[in-house]
Design a protein around this motif. Structure first.
Motif, PDB file in Angstrom:
ATOM      1  N   GLU A  28       0.813  -1.218   0.000  1.00 29.96           N
ATOM      2  CA  GLU A  28       0.000   0.000   0.000  1.00 29.96           C
ATOM      3  C   GLU A  28       0.843   1.263   0.000  1.00 29.96           C
ATOM      4  N   ALA A  29       2.007   1.203  -0.628  1.00 29.25           N
ATOM      5  CA  ALA A  29       2.842   2.381  -0.873  1.00 29.25           C
ATOM      6  C   ALA A  29       2.733   2.719  -2.354  1.00 29.25           C
ATOM      7  N   LEU A  30       2.576   3.997  -2.651  1.00 36.91           N
ATOM      8  CA  LEU A  30       2.432   4.468  -4.020  1.00 36.91           C
ATOM      9  C   LEU A  30       3.784   4.955  -4.532  1.00 36.91           C
ATOM     10  N   THR A  31       4.217   4.414  -5.683  1.00 39.14           N
ATOM     11  CA  THR A  31       5.462   4.830  -6.312  1.00 39.14           C
ATOM     12  C   THR A  31       5.127   5.564  -7.607  1.00 39.14           C
ATOM     13  N   LEU A  32       5.669   6.781  -7.751  1.00 39.06           N
ATOM     14  CA  LEU A  32       5.488   7.603  -8.945  1.00 39.06           C
ATOM     15  C   LEU A  32       6.854   7.808  -9.593  1.00 39.06           C
ATOM     16  N   THR A  33       6.955   7.509 -10.877  1.00 36.55           N
ATOM     17  CA  THR A  33       8.210   7.688 -11.598  1.00 36.55           C
ATOM     18  C   THR A  33       7.953   8.563 -12.814  1.00 36.55           C
ATOM     19  N   THR A  34       8.748   9.621 -12.976  1.00 37.37           N
ATOM     20  CA  THR A  34       8.628  10.485 -14.154  1.00 37.37           C
ATOM     21  C   THR A  34      10.009  10.728 -14.742  1.00 37.37           C
ATOM     22  N   GLU A  35      10.004  11.013 -16.043  1.00 34.26           N
ATOM     23  CA  GLU A  35      11.261  11.291 -16.729  1.00 34.26           C
ATOM     24  C   GLU A  35      10.996  12.277 -17.849  1.00 34.26           C
ATOM     25  N   SER A  36      11.911  13.226 -18.002  1.00 31.59           N
ATOM     26  CA  SER A  36      11.866  14.171 -19.110  1.00 31.59           C
ATOM     27  C   SER A  36      13.213  14.117 -19.824  1.00 31.59           C
ATOM     28  N   GLU A  37      13.433  15.037 -20.733  1.00 32.33           N
ATOM     29  CA  GLU A  37      14.716  15.075 -21.446  1.00 32.33           C
ATOM     30  C   GLU A  37      15.874  15.389 -20.505  1.00 32.33           C
ATOM     31  N   THR A  38      15.592  16.083 -19.409  1.00 31.49           N
ATOM     32  CA  THR A  38      16.670  16.552 -18.534  1.00 31.49           C
ATOM     33  C   THR A  38      16.683  15.946 -17.135  1.00 31.49           C
ATOM     34  N   ILE A  39      15.582  15.301 -16.712  1.00 32.88           N
ATOM     35  CA  ILE A  39      15.512  14.879 -15.311  1.00 32.88           C
ATOM     36  C   ILE A  39      14.709  13.581 -15.154  1.00 32.88           C
ATOM     37  N   TRP A  40      15.072  12.783 -14.147  1.00 28.76           N
ATOM     38  CA  TRP A  40      14.365  11.560 -13.783  1.00 28.76           C
ATOM     39  C   TRP A  40      14.040  11.651 -12.302  1.00 28.76           C
ATOM     40  N   SER A  41      12.834  11.234 -11.911  1.00 27.91           N
ATOM     41  CA  SER A  41      12.498  11.238 -10.487  1.00 27.91           C
ATOM     42  C   SER A  41      11.653  10.023 -10.137  1.00 27.91           C
ATOM     43  N   GLU A  42      11.831   9.583  -8.893  1.00 29.51           N
ATOM     44  CA  GLU A  42      11.003   8.517  -8.337  1.00 29.51           C
ATOM     45  C   GLU A  42      10.611   8.935  -6.934  1.00 29.51           C
ATOM     46  N   GLU A  43       9.323   8.824  -6.655  1.00 29.92           N
ATOM     47  CA  GLU A  43       8.789   9.223  -5.357  1.00 29.92           C
ATOM     48  C   GLU A  43       7.943   8.089  -4.817  1.00 29.92           C
ATOM     49  N   ARG A  44       8.057   7.836  -3.516  1.00 28.98           N
ATOM     50  CA  ARG A  44       7.297   6.762  -2.867  1.00 28.98           C
ATOM     51  C   ARG A  44       6.570   7.369  -1.675  1.00 28.98           C
ATOM     52  N   LEU A  45       5.254   7.132  -1.591  1.00 31.84           N
ATOM     53  CA  LEU A  45       4.412   7.683  -0.530  1.00 31.84           C
ATOM     54  C   LEU A  45       3.673   6.557   0.178  1.00 31.84           C
ATOM     55  N   TRP A  46       3.522   6.683   1.490  1.00 33.66           N
ATOM     56  CA  TRP A  46       2.751   5.699   2.251  1.00 33.66           C
ATOM     57  C   TRP A  46       2.243   6.334   3.531  1.00 33.66           C
ATOM     58  N   PHE A  47       1.210   5.717   4.091  1.00 37.34           N
ATOM     59  CA  PHE A  47       0.625   6.179   5.346  1.00 37.34           C
ATOM     60  C   PHE A  47       1.249   5.423   6.500  1.00 37.34           C
ATOM     61  N   ALA A  48       1.832   6.146   7.459  1.00 44.33           N
ATOM     62  CA  ALA A  48       2.341   5.537   8.687  1.00 44.33           C
ATOM     63  C   ALA A  48       1.208   5.420   9.700  1.00 44.33           C
ATOM     64  N   SER A  49       0.249   6.331   9.618  1.00 39.39           N
ATOM     65  CA  SER A  49      -0.984   6.298  10.402  1.00 39.39           C
ATOM     66  C   SER A  49      -2.003   7.101   9.594  1.00 39.39           C
ATOM     67  N   PRO A  50      -3.257   7.126  10.006  1.00 39.77           N
ATOM     68  CA  PRO A  50      -4.264   7.810   9.181  1.00 39.77           C
ATOM     69  C   PRO A  50      -3.938   9.277   8.875  1.00 39.77           C
ATOM     70  N   ASN A  51      -3.270   9.962   9.788  1.00 39.29           N
ATOM     71  CA  ASN A  51      -2.977  11.380   9.591  1.00 39.29           C
ATOM     72  C   ASN A  51      -1.488  11.679   9.478  1.00 39.29           C
ATOM     73  N   LEU A  52      -0.689  10.656   9.202  1.00 37.13           N
ATOM     74  CA  LEU A  52       0.752  10.820   9.010  1.00 37.13           C
ATOM     75  C   LEU A  52       1.159  10.065   7.754  1.00 37.13           C
ATOM     76  N   ARG A  53       1.658  10.830   6.801  1.00 37.74           N
ATOM     77  CA  ARG A  53       2.089  10.242   5.532  1.00 37.74           C
ATOM     78  C   ARG A  53       3.588  10.473   5.383  1.00 37.74           C
ATOM     79  N   MET A  54       4.274   9.495   4.841  1.00 43.70           N
ATOM     80  CA  MET A  54       5.714   9.588   4.597  1.00 43.70           C
ATOM     81  C   MET A  54       5.951   9.630   3.094  1.00 43.70           C
ATOM     82  N   ARG A  55       7.069  10.283   2.723  1.00 45.34           N
ATOM     83  CA  ARG A  55       7.396  10.393   1.309  1.00 45.34           C
ATOM     84  C   ARG A  55       8.906  10.421   1.155  1.00 45.34           C
ATOM     85  N   VAL A  56       9.431   9.604   0.270  1.00 45.86           N
ATOM     86  CA  VAL A  56      10.854   9.647  -0.074  1.00 45.86           C
ATOM     87  C   VAL A  56      10.952   9.850  -1.579  1.00 45.86           C
TER      88      VAL A  56
END
Length: 188
Positions: free
Chosen positions: A123-151
């Motif tokens: 139940e962690a969401l991973t988003l990956t994007t890439e353009s001509e100049t940049i690549w990114s990957e982000e991962r989001l998840w809930f540690a508790s109902p009102n606390l979300r983590m993101r790397v």
């Protein structure tokens, strides 16, 4: 198991974010604090349809989207920053919890990006994007109902590299529900 629409619905609301970023080349770290407004957009929302059209994707294939707006301050320099983006998720035909990510940052046509999303069995969401100049990957998840983590990891074609960790606390908006509690408990 949570589906992608439920994950985005649980993310709706106002969040306080504290992010620490590490810049690999300079070996420096920077802290940022920001307020984030996360708005769930159903598949038939005009902004979802518009972004699909801009990406030349049939909007009937979109499952949902989100509009994210932020205002923040860089801790060391005190500089203010703000922006917004719209995300649209277009699931693969055989897997509803992964597919194409359509992304538009505030700032015009050059800000259109495509990528991939995947909501894992954890139940962690991973988003990956890439353009001509940049690549990114982000991962989001809930540690508790009102606390979300993101790397996230961002790499530029010019050698730029940055890693970030954010903790986000819900300040208002969508109330936490049973699915969020279930997701948080499964994360423990």
């Amino acid at each position: 198991m949570m589906n992608i629409e439920e994950f985005l619905e649980l993310s709706a609301g106002k969040w306080f974010s504290h992010r620490t970023s590490h810049f690999v080349a300079t070996q420096k770290s920077e802290g940022n604090k920001s307020d984030i407004i996360f708005e769930f957009l159903p598949a038939d929302h005009p902004e979802v349809i518009k972004l699909c059209e801009q990406h030349e994707v049939n909007s009937s294939k979109a499952s949902c989207g989100a509009k994210v707006t932020w205002n923040g301050t860089k801790e060391f320099k005190g500089e203010k920053y703000s922006g917004s983006s719209v995300l649209v998720l277009v699931p693969d035909e055989d897997k509803s919890n992964e597919g194409k990510l359509l992304h538009k940052m505030s700032g015009g046509e050059k800000s259109l990006l495509t990528g991939r999303y995947k909501l894992g069995s954890d139940e962690a969401l991973t988003l990956t994007t890439e353009s001509e100049t940049i690549w990114s990957e982000e991962r989001l998840w809930f540690a508790s109902p009102n606390l979300r983590m993101r790397v996230s990891v961002v790499k530029g074609k010019d050698g730029f590299s940055m890693a970030s960790f954010s903790s986000e606390i819900r300040m208002g908006g969508a109330p936490a529900n049973a699915k969020a509690s279930q997701a948080a408990n499964s994360a423990k």
